[in-house]
Design an enzyme around this catalytic site. Structure first.
Site, PDB file in Angstrom:
ATOM      1  N   PRO A  90     -27.622 -13.623   8.138  1.00 59.32           N
ATOM      2  CA  PRO A  90     -26.702 -12.921   9.051  1.00 59.32           C
ATOM      3  C   PRO A  90     -25.499 -12.325   8.337  1.00 59.32           C
ATOM      4  CG  PRO A  90     -26.662 -15.295   9.452  1.00 59.32           C
ATOM      5  CD  PRO A  90     -27.703 -15.059   8.413  1.00 59.32           C
ATOM      6  N   GLU A 142     -28.610 -24.691   6.979  1.00 57.99           N
ATOM      7  CA  GLU A 142     -27.277 -24.077   7.009  1.00 57.99           C
ATOM      8  C   GLU A 142     -27.174 -22.878   6.074  1.00 57.99           C
ATOM      9  OE1 GLU A 142     -24.583 -24.870   9.133  1.00 57.99           O
ATOM     10  OE2 GLU A 142     -26.409 -25.695  10.009  1.00 57.99           O
TER      11      GLU A 142
HETATM   12  N1  ADE Z   1     -31.201 -15.501   9.324  1.00 58.97           N
HETATM   13  C1  ADE Z   1     -30.524 -16.044  10.340  1.00 58.97           C
HETATM   14  N2  ADE Z   1     -30.004 -15.109  11.129  1.00 58.97           N
HETATM   15  C2  ADE Z   1     -30.354 -13.900  10.590  1.00 58.97           C
HETATM   16  C3  ADE Z   1     -30.104 -12.547  10.932  1.00 58.97           C
HETATM   17  N3  ADE Z   1     -29.386 -12.203  11.988  1.00 58.97           N
HETATM   18  N4  ADE Z   1     -30.621 -11.587  10.149  1.00 58.97           N
HETATM   19  C4  ADE Z   1     -31.329 -11.903   9.049  1.00 58.97           C
HETATM   20  N5  ADE Z   1     -31.608 -13.161   8.677  1.00 58.97           N
HETATM   21  C5  ADE Z   1     -31.122 -14.153   9.441  1.00 58.97           C
END
Ligand code: ADE
Length: 244
Positions: A87, A114
């Site tokens: 993310p 995590e």
């Molecule tokens: N892993 C966890 N959340 C994610 C996201 N929004 N985009 C890419 N990989 C991720």
């Protein structure tokens, strides 16, 4: 194109990569896909892939030794891009998917728990990509989204027609509405422009509908869209409320 995914859950990819367009791409020899199990690269009896974070706090962190060993084994002496799904990465867009679709090989690393030890980023990751501003339980679903968005852009995957150029976002606009038979359904008809047999008229109607839909739903996209003088004139009419 060759895509290798490094994951703790290789089976998650089986269904998605064995159906529909992803399967066709593999079957036609346009995509060589492999899911590699990170656990296979452990060297201890317990096959441990994660550990508690220094400084305390909850959750588990993917161990740097195991993950870097996995990446190095798969990558070998090549300069293949190694992309971490997270993310915190730059946002996946149609533009980025197009860039990636031109590369011969990609390695995708799926984080879990995590996160990954920061030293993995420093030593072995060349790019970090997010599929949106929300948090998934791991990078696997994000990797599948990225693969789908990229592979469908490889020439030949969607067939000779190359329907990609008509996609929403391909020219910075959303696509307008589509219709098929019957000509009337529950009292709703089909726009005359589409049934007139006039190809130039159909193109003009579709272009205007794309502009209108983008203006209604994603006006932010219009700032970067490639618009002609005629497009801008139509947009001005929309803004002035002169067309519905
Ligand atoms: N892993 C966890 N959340 C994610 C996201 N929004 N985009 C890419 N990989 C991720």
């Amino acid at each position: 194109m060759k895509i290798e995914v490094l994951t703790l859950f290789p089976d998650m990819f089986s269904a998605v990569m064995s159906e529909s367009m992803m399967w066709k791409a593999r079957d036609r020899g346009l995509l060589d896909f492999h899911a590699r199990d990170i656990r296979d690269f452990t060297q201890d009896k317990h096959r441990q892939v994660d550990d508690a974070p220094y400084g305390g706090g909850g959750g588990m962190i993917l161990k740097p030794d195991v993950l870097v060993r996995t990446i190095e084994a798969v990558k070998g002496a090549t300069d293949t891009p190694v992309i971490l799904l997270s993310p915190q990465g730059r946002r996946l867009t149609h533009e980025l998917a197009t860039e990636l679709s031109r590369l011969p090989r990609l390695i995708l690393v799926c984080g879990r728990y995590e996160g990954v030890d920061e030293r993995v980023r420093e030593l072995a990751i060349s790019d970090e990509i997010s599929i949106g501003d929300y948090v998934l339980t791991g990078g696997e679903l994000a990797a599948m989204v990225l693969i789908d968005a990229v592979v469908r852009l490889i020439p030949g995957v969607l067939g000779a027609d190359g329907a990609q150029h008509r996609d929403s976002h391909a020219d910075g606009l959303l696509e307008g509405p589509h219709y098929t038979r019957p000509p009337e359904f529950r009292g709703l008809g089909v726009p005359d422009a589409l049934t007139s047999g006039n190809h130039a008229g159909v193109d003009r109607w579709r272009r205007r509908q794309a502009i209108k839909r983008t203006w209604q739903r994603r006006p932010d996209l219009l700032e970067r869209a490639d618009l002609s003088d005629a497009d801008r004139a139509y947009l001005a009419e929309l803004e002035a409320g002169q067309v519905d």
